[in-house]
Design a protein around this motif. Sequence first.
Motif, PDB file in Angstrom:
ATOM      1  N   VAL A 163      30.654  31.033  61.120  1.00  0.00           N
ATOM      2  CA  VAL A 163      30.462  30.430  62.447  1.00  0.00           C
ATOM      3  C   VAL A 163      29.045  29.874  62.557  1.00  0.00           C
ATOM      4  CG1 VAL A 163      32.084  32.032  63.533  1.00  0.00           C
ATOM      5  CG2 VAL A 163      29.643  32.591  63.485  1.00  0.00           C
ATOM      6  N   LYS A 164      28.846  29.061  63.579  1.00  0.00           N
ATOM      7  CA  LYS A 164      27.502  28.579  63.882  1.00  0.00           C
ATOM      8  C   LYS A 164      26.703  29.735  64.465  1.00  0.00           C
ATOM      9  CE  LYS A 164      25.113  24.743  66.137  1.00  0.00           C
ATOM     10  NZ  LYS A 164      25.281  23.502  66.935  1.00  0.00           N
ATOM     11  N   SER A 191      27.171  31.939  67.879  1.00  0.00           N
ATOM     12  CA  SER A 191      28.568  31.896  68.322  1.00  0.00           C
ATOM     13  C   SER A 191      28.964  33.232  68.942  1.00  0.00           C
ATOM     14  CB  SER A 191      29.487  31.601  67.131  1.00  0.00           C
ATOM     15  OG  SER A 191      30.841  31.819  67.470  1.00  0.00           O
ATOM     16  N   ILE A 196      31.687  34.541  68.550  1.00  0.00           N
ATOM     17  CA  ILE A 196      32.570  35.193  67.571  1.00  0.00           C
ATOM     18  C   ILE A 196      31.706  35.970  66.582  1.00  0.00           C
ATOM     19  CG2 ILE A 196      34.248  34.817  65.726  1.00  0.00           C
ATOM     20  CD1 ILE A 196      35.101  32.255  67.182  1.00  0.00           C
ATOM     21  N   THR A 223      41.281  30.486  70.069  1.00  0.00           N
ATOM     22  CA  THR A 223      40.240  30.130  69.112  1.00  0.00           C
ATOM     23  C   THR A 223      40.778  29.083  68.131  1.00  0.00           C
ATOM     24  OG1 THR A 223      39.389  32.405  69.219  1.00  0.00           O
ATOM     25  CG2 THR A 223      38.622  31.027  67.395  1.00  0.00           C
ATOM     26  N   LEU A 253      33.713  21.898  60.787  1.00  0.00           N
ATOM     27  CA  LEU A 253      33.087  22.951  61.582  1.00  0.00           C
ATOM     28  C   LEU A 253      31.752  22.461  62.135  1.00  0.00           C
ATOM     29  CD1 LEU A 253      33.083  25.950  62.536  1.00  0.00           C
ATOM     30  CD2 LEU A 253      31.882  26.516  60.407  1.00  0.00           C
ATOM     31  N   ASP A 278      36.050  26.463  65.952  1.00  0.00           N
ATOM     32  CA  ASP A 278      35.127  27.541  66.331  1.00  0.00           C
ATOM     33  C   ASP A 278      34.664  28.372  65.134  1.00  0.00           C
ATOM     34  OD1 ASP A 278      35.459  27.056  69.211  1.00  0.00           O
ATOM     35  OD2 ASP A 278      37.505  27.784  68.879  1.00  0.00           O
ATOM     36  N   ALA A 279      35.495  28.441  64.114  1.00  0.00           N
ATOM     37  CA  ALA A 279      35.156  29.251  62.935  1.00  0.00           C
ATOM     38  C   ALA A 279      35.953  28.759  61.736  1.00  0.00           C
ATOM     39  CB  ALA A 279      35.469  30.725  63.193  1.00  0.00           C
ATOM     40  N   TYR A 299      24.349  28.307  59.891  1.00  0.00           N
ATOM     41  CA  TYR A 299      25.668  28.970  59.904  1.00  0.00           C
ATOM     42  C   TYR A 299      25.594  30.312  59.205  1.00  0.00           C
ATOM     43  CZ  TYR A 299      27.409  24.620  61.734  1.00  0.00           C
ATOM     44  OH  TYR A 299      27.598  23.547  62.568  1.00  0.00           O
TER      45      TYR A 299
END
Length: 283
Positions: free
Chosen positions: A152-153, A156, A158, A168, A204, A210-211, A229
């Motif tokens: 993920v960024k 995030s 998540i 998601t 992404l 989102d992931a 990331y």
Amino acid sequence: MKMSKSFKGLSVLMIAAMLVIAGCGNNNAANNAGSGNAAAGNSTDSEAIAKIKERGKLQVGVKYDTRLFGLKDPASGNVEGFDIDISKAIAKHILGDENAIELKEVTSKTRIPMLNNGEIDMVVATMTITEERKKEVDFSDVYFQAGQSLLVKKGSPITGIEDVTKDTKILGSKGATSIKNIKDKVPGVTVLEFDNYQDAFSALKAGQGDALTTDDAILYGMASQDPGYEVVGEPFTDEPYGIAVQKGNTDVVNAVNDTLAELKANGEYDAIYTKWIGKAPAK
């Protein structure tokens, strides 16, 4: 002229004996044919190695887009990574020369078709051993132990699989087991599939999801490309990688397993692992 009863009886016995002998002969012939078929089967097995030696090159399907395992340098044209070094070791074992190798690009979607239509001798491409895949190909022993995670960024919300809901948007690669796994873990989740991992990573970064999910080893390679990331959470599946060959090519499987055993015994496996993954493999 009439035959005596004793002569008739003797004749019947002789005919019966001849039939028994003939039957045994047929059985032996059948058994010999069966043995011949078995020998032919063994001969067929050895043909795969003989074909490789006659060609003088080992043709291996590898990834060109997976950092740390198989990544092509656009400037030099060289493909490098963990899978490449393992492939070279197999070439050395079979042909006596690690450079007697031809690398061909595969993706999660194309690797089995390319293997089974004879374009390549084996697949060394972050391929998880599964019961379903065993119906189509034969696998070597496990050569790398991975687990599925999420990329993920940074920042995030998540932080692990527990944060993924059906709302998601997950990104992945076509044909990868990670697609099925994430759908099993989170029923109803939206998954966008791309031809390869680099396309999925680009998506992404472009905010299309989102992931991104796949094996943690691959995700760490992506994270090393862009510090914005990160890999989050603990692995939520067990992903043992195997080297795939056409079904029935047991001699090729044996050659691969012998190579892996040698690499682990002489310490070369640990050296290759540390070179690419940055740490020694778990014992």
